[in-house]
Design an enzyme around this catalytic site. Structure first.
Site: not given
Ligand code: BGC
Length: 766
Positions: A292
């Site tokens: 992530d």
């Molecule tokens: C979130 C993800 C997301 C990513 C990109 C992160 O902070 O937890 O779910 O896909 O950001 O936006």
């Protein structure tokens, strides 16, 4: 030539031989394709420098205008493997990035582009908690397909979706992004969404690779506070939290995203039990594991790495292969390989996976496959799928209460429409609204206006702000939501005056979309700000009161639901939300949604979910007694149970009939019920099938959903419904983390919600 019987039988024999051969040929072709892919990837890998290899493991962020020279040069030097794109990134900008990779970099390895297409790209569908409320796999699948069509036409190869985190804690703002509390329902939806996003073959230009997230346990953060610790028994994790991911992989999901959080003390991004033992070894996952956003770097804050190099080492060694927007993975890996702390083999296996993903996406063959020029402004009306958005939204609405059949409304009535969400095109899109534009969303006010008859009147007053804190909008939604600075009493008085002139009052209350979002946890789940006071004042007018809720999580509305004559849960219903809600309010569509999550009466009851264990001292409301498992200051039931949802007609369900009451091990079971529409309107309902394993080596839940069927019945129509329970439905995870089936008695329950069921039983023989 004449078709004599002998000749016909010869044709039949040849045909059946060909049919037998078909799967074998398909298998052989698959092996061949795999061999080609392996050869291609290996030969490319052999040409790569250390720096180029490390570059492939890096996913960088492309802003709205992704063409600064520095980024283009970095790509051209082979130091970026993929781009995480802003939803509004222009196709021309993305093409420029791809040009840098395939025209200027030494090995011309294309980038892939990924973004958060969570519930639609241009056409915004209801938030996923809303879509799950439809219990309609076909409609959910169609929404995902549309999202894939639009996103691939906007240049994306991958979406960071679906979010498959089971959550039983509505304090967690991200509960809105998932599909609810139940493992079985979420798993069924997971498979459906993956197949719809990815299409029959990943290489097609309208196939969008799915990245199932967040692996794993994120939905169980303590206290519902985002990014907090998750800690639960491995048995619970394996049985309840992991199956949706397994279902996603079985359906072919190309990628998995690690959670930002730690699980049982080990951050998911550095958790080799999760990423290696389970994902690779047990499940044989062959796709890409992406961290992530910034998760590698956060290993330092988690306290399992001293510095960037250690963080990169821990993540790669555990099985994270590509890092999203962190400083350390790429930077650290080069020196780690040089120092011998990461072997070239370890590095190669991650790079091989990234290249294989690009191969699967068809990008080596056609790097601009999803970047076709000339499709005009992104959100042009003709590039949207509004009819399906309206259909999906109608199916997602849940009628929680309808006292004295106050709904449906007459199209001729004078309505007073009140509330901060009544004419609000921003919040109705929900969080993660990708490329959806508020200007193109239909508000409830617009929907009611178009649904009313020519002789009807629609009065409107805002009545209250969503929250008392104007700053909250900047933080939690965006500044397009106008904060009305007038005193609360003035706003309320205006609303009451409008209500007094109306036949019926429709009041749209709830949350700003940013309140049910990442980083947006709440300790109170009531209607924020002055909204409660507004509702009470409207109740004081004595007019029939219809409460339309717009929110991203279960709210605690015990009193509010008593004040209102009808309550319609609409979640954040997307681009066509206003029309869809009007369709239900006027009866053009008979509501059929069912809650995928329990509504508690109070925050203190959380976690509250239907498939709990019985405990040694279960509370029986019919025979209250001391020293039972209960709270003394509240009715122990949920406000609305999992699976609840009313219709404008009523249905009866017979008690279940079983194909057998004594099952041999390995046998499945057919469960039959007769469902009848007892009312005067056609309508859909969801027949829900639950089981209970009465005695086993570990305690089993009082109920577990194992099947459902959504059916449409005309007035007076009766239908026999057969639900199939495969032998695997009786299995559970034992103390040694193995899936087992144990003989004994099982209850089989069928109903139209999880609370009111009819029960019969069978014995599973040893
Ligand atoms: C979130 C993800 C997301 C990513 C990109 C992160 O902070 O937890 O779910 O896909 O950001 O936006």
């Amino acid at each position: 030539m004449k078709k004599t019987p002998a000749r016909l039988s010869m044709i039949a024999t040849r045909l059946s031989a060909a049919l037998v051969l078909l799967p074998i040929l398909a298998h052989a072709a698959a092996i061949d394709m795999q061999a080609n892919k392996d050869r291609f990837v290996d030969s490319l890998l052999a040409q790569m420098t250390l720096q180029e290899k490390v570059g492939q493991l890096r996913m960088e962020y492309a802003g709205a205008q992704p063409n600064p020279q520095a980024m283009l040069d970095t790509i051209a030097s082979g130091q970026v493997g993929a781009m995480f794109t802003a939803p509004t990134a222009s196709q021309a900008g993305l093409r420029e990035l791809q040009d840098a990779a395939v025209q200027r970099s030494r090995l011309r390895i294309p980038l892939f582009f990924a973004g958060d297409v969570v519930h639609g790209q241009r056409t915004i569908f209801p938030i996923n908690l809303g879509q799950a409320s439809s219990w309609d796999l076909q409609a959910i699948g169609k929404s995902a397909r549309v999202a894939a069509l639009e996103a691939t036409a906007d240049g994306l190869d991958m979406t960071f979706a679906p979010m498959l985190d089971i959550s039983r804690d509505p304090r967690w703002g991200r509960i809105s992004e998932g599909y609810g509390e139940d493992t079985y329902l979420v798993s069924r939806i997971a498979g459906t969404v993956i197949r719809a996003l990815q299409g029959p073959t990943l290489g097609a230009s309208d196939s969008l690779m799915a990245c199932a997230k967040h692996f794993a346990g994120y939905g169980a953060v303590e206290g519902g506070r985002d990014y907090n610790t998750s800690d639960m028994s491995e048995r619970r994790l394996v049985e309840e939290y992991l199956p949706p991911f397994k279902a996603a992989l079985d359906a072919g999901a190309g990628a998995v995203m690690t959670a930002l959080t730690s699980l049982n003390g080990v951050p998911a991004t550095a958790n080799s039990w999760l990423l290696h033992d389970i994902l690779r070894q047990q499940w044989q996952f062959k796709g890409l594991v992406i961290s992530d956003h910034g998760a590698v770097e956060e290993l330092i804050a988690h306290g399992v790495a001293e510095d960037g190099n250690q963080a990169a080492l821990a993540a790669l060694a555990a099985g994270t292969q590509m890092s999203m927007s962190d400083r350390y993975f790429a930077r650290g890996l080069t020196s780690l390989v040089k120092q011998g702390q990461v072997t070239e083999q370890q590095l190669d296996s991650a790079v091989r996976q990234v290249l294989a993903t690009k191969y699967d996406l068809g990008l080596f063959e056609a790097p601009y496959r999803r970047l076709q020029p000339g499709s005009g402004p992104d959100n042009e009306a003709r590039r949207q799928h509004r009819a399906h958005a309206r259909d999906m939204a109608r199916r997602s609405l849940v009628l929680l209460k309808n006292h004295d059949e106050v709904l449906p409304l007459s199209r001729h009535a004078t309505l007073a429409l009140i509330g901060p969400l009544a004419d609000n095109a921003v919040d109705i899109l929900g969080s993660w609204h990708a490329n959806g534009e508020a200007e193109q969303a239909v508000t409830l006010r617009q929907g009611l206006q178009s649904g009313q008859a020519a002789d009807a009147r629609l009065l409107y007053a805002k009545g209250a702000n969503i929250s008392d804190n104007p700053q909250a909008f900047a933080l939690l939604a965006d500044n397009r939501v106008n904060f009305d600075p007038r005193p609360a009493e003035t706003l309320r008085a205006e609303a009451v005056a409008a209500a007094q002139q109306a036949d019926v009052v429709v009041v749209a209350l709830g949350e700003a979309r940013g309140m049910s979002h990442e980083g947006a946890s709440r300790t109170e789940l009531n209607l924020p700000g002055q909204q409660r006071a507004l509702l009470r004042a409207l109740k004081g007018t004595g007019k029939p009161l219809v409460l339309v809720l717009m929110n991203g999580r279960p709210l605690t509305i015990s009193e509010e639901s008593q004040w209102a004559d009808a309550v319609l849960e609409t979640w954040f219903s997307g681009s066509e939300g206003g029309n869809a809600i009007a369709d239900v309010l006027f009866g053009a569509y008979n509501p059929s949604g069912k809650l995928p999550v329990t509504f508690p009466r109070s925050v203190g009851q959380i976690p509250l979910y239907y498939n709990h264990l019985n405990t040694g001292r279960p509370f029986d409301p019919a025979r209250p007694a001391a020293y039972r498992s209960r709270y003394y200051d509240i009715d122990d039931t949920p406000l609305y149970p999992f699976g609840h949802g009313l219709s404008y007609t009523s249905f009866s369900v017979s008690s279940p009939r079983l194909s057998s009451t004594r099952l041999q091990a390995g046998q499945g079971l057919q469960v039959q019920v007769t469902v009848r529409n007892e009312g005067m309107r056609a309508g859909e309902t969801v027949v829900q099938l639950y089981i209970r394993d009465r005695r086993a080596s570990v305690s089993r839940p009082v109920k577990e959903l194992k099947g459902f069927d959504k059916l449409l019945l005309s007035p007076g129509q009766t239908r026999e419904v057969t639900l199939h329970l495969p032998a695997s439905a009786f299995s559970f995870v034992d103390r040694n983390l193995r899936w087992v089936v144990e003989p004994g008695w099982f209850d089989v329950m069928v109903g139209l919600d999880s609370q009111t069921v009819q029960t019969t039983s069978f014995e599973l023989m040893p």
